[in-house]
Design an enzyme around this catalytic site. Structure first.
Site, mmCIF file in Angstrom:
data_model
loop_
_atom_site.group_PDB
_atom_site.id
_atom_site.type_symbol
_atom_site.label_atom_id
_atom_site.label_comp_id
_atom_site.label_asym_id
_atom_site.label_seq_id
_atom_site.Cartn_x
_atom_site.Cartn_y
_atom_site.Cartn_z
ATOM 1 C CB CYS A 265 -0.886 -0.111 1.164
ATOM 2 S SG CYS A 265 -2.056 1.414 1.357
ATOM 3 C CD GLU B 212 -1.951 -1.545 -4.468
ATOM 4 O OE1 GLU B 212 -1.109 -1.424 -5.300
ATOM 5 O OE2 GLU B 212 -1.402 -1.838 -3.222
#
Length: 217
Positions: free
Chosen positions: A2, A104
């Site tokens: 992340c 992402e």
């Protein structure tokens, strides 16, 4: 992993959701990157919760300098109790990191395509994190990292890792200082991703200097 997320809720929404009396800052942030100060919720010694700003990128208490933080923006759930950088923080200094979505990038033949992973209406949720207190040469830094785990079936088409999300029912249990040892598997078992949406977005988000609503278009 992340490596980028957003927090676009109002201050009042954040305080209501996490049952806080105040916030250190009250700004919408569309594109939060490592190395910044980010909002986190920690538990104090009197068992009350407080919102604080922490440097994103953990600096272990034993580190000689701050440079290590850029390598510790995430902590793998599988090795939390083993890695010297994280194991003490995991026992004693867990935190919640408020968010409304994270980004992402999927590798394609034409380059990396960004996606926004979020709840309907960009509702608030919280990443699982741990934090540290570092002092060196009269400098003090409070820092944190976001815990990640193996991606579920939906997210794995984009990336093989995803941040651990703590459900609202488990906020207190995650933060509880009286419980030194918590089983990360217990929190992974809660299906915090069941209503997550995965939305393709503009490459504008690729530049961390861009911090506006266009990052989500």
């Amino acid at each position: 992993m992340c490596g980028r997320y957003n927090l676009i809720a109002t201050g009042q929404q954040i305080m209501d959701h996490f049952r806080l009396l105040s916030l250190p800052t009250d700004n919408l942030d569309y594109n939060i990157a490592p190395g910044q100060k980010i909002l986190a919720v920690v538990q104090l010694e009197d068992a009350s919760n407080r919102a604080v700003n922490l440097h994103w990128g953990l600096i272990p208490s034993w580190a000689k300098d701050r440079a290590i933080s850029k390598h510790l923006i995430n902590a793998r759930a599988e090795t939390l109790t083993e890695k010297p950088s994280f194991k003490n923080a995991y026992r004693h200094r867990r935190c919640l990191i408020p968010a409304t979505g994270f980004f992402e990038w999927q590798s394609t033949q034409t380059g990396k395509r960004p996606y926004h992973i979020h709840k309907p209406d960009n509702a608030l949720f919280a990443f699982a994190g741990v934090w540290e207190h570092w002092e060196h040469d009269q400098e003090t830094v409070y820092s944190c990292t976001i815990i990640t785990t193996v991606a579920n079936d939906n997210v794995s088409s984009i990336h093989d890792r995803m941040p651990v999300i703590i459900t609202s029912d488990d906020y207190s249990r995650w933060l509880d200082k009286k419980t030194a040892i918590v089983k990360i598997a217990d929190f992974l078992a809660a299906d915090a991703y069941h209503d997550m949406l995965i939305t393709p977005i503009s490459t504008r988000v690729n530049n961390p200097m861009h911090n506006d609503e266009g990052c989500l278009h």
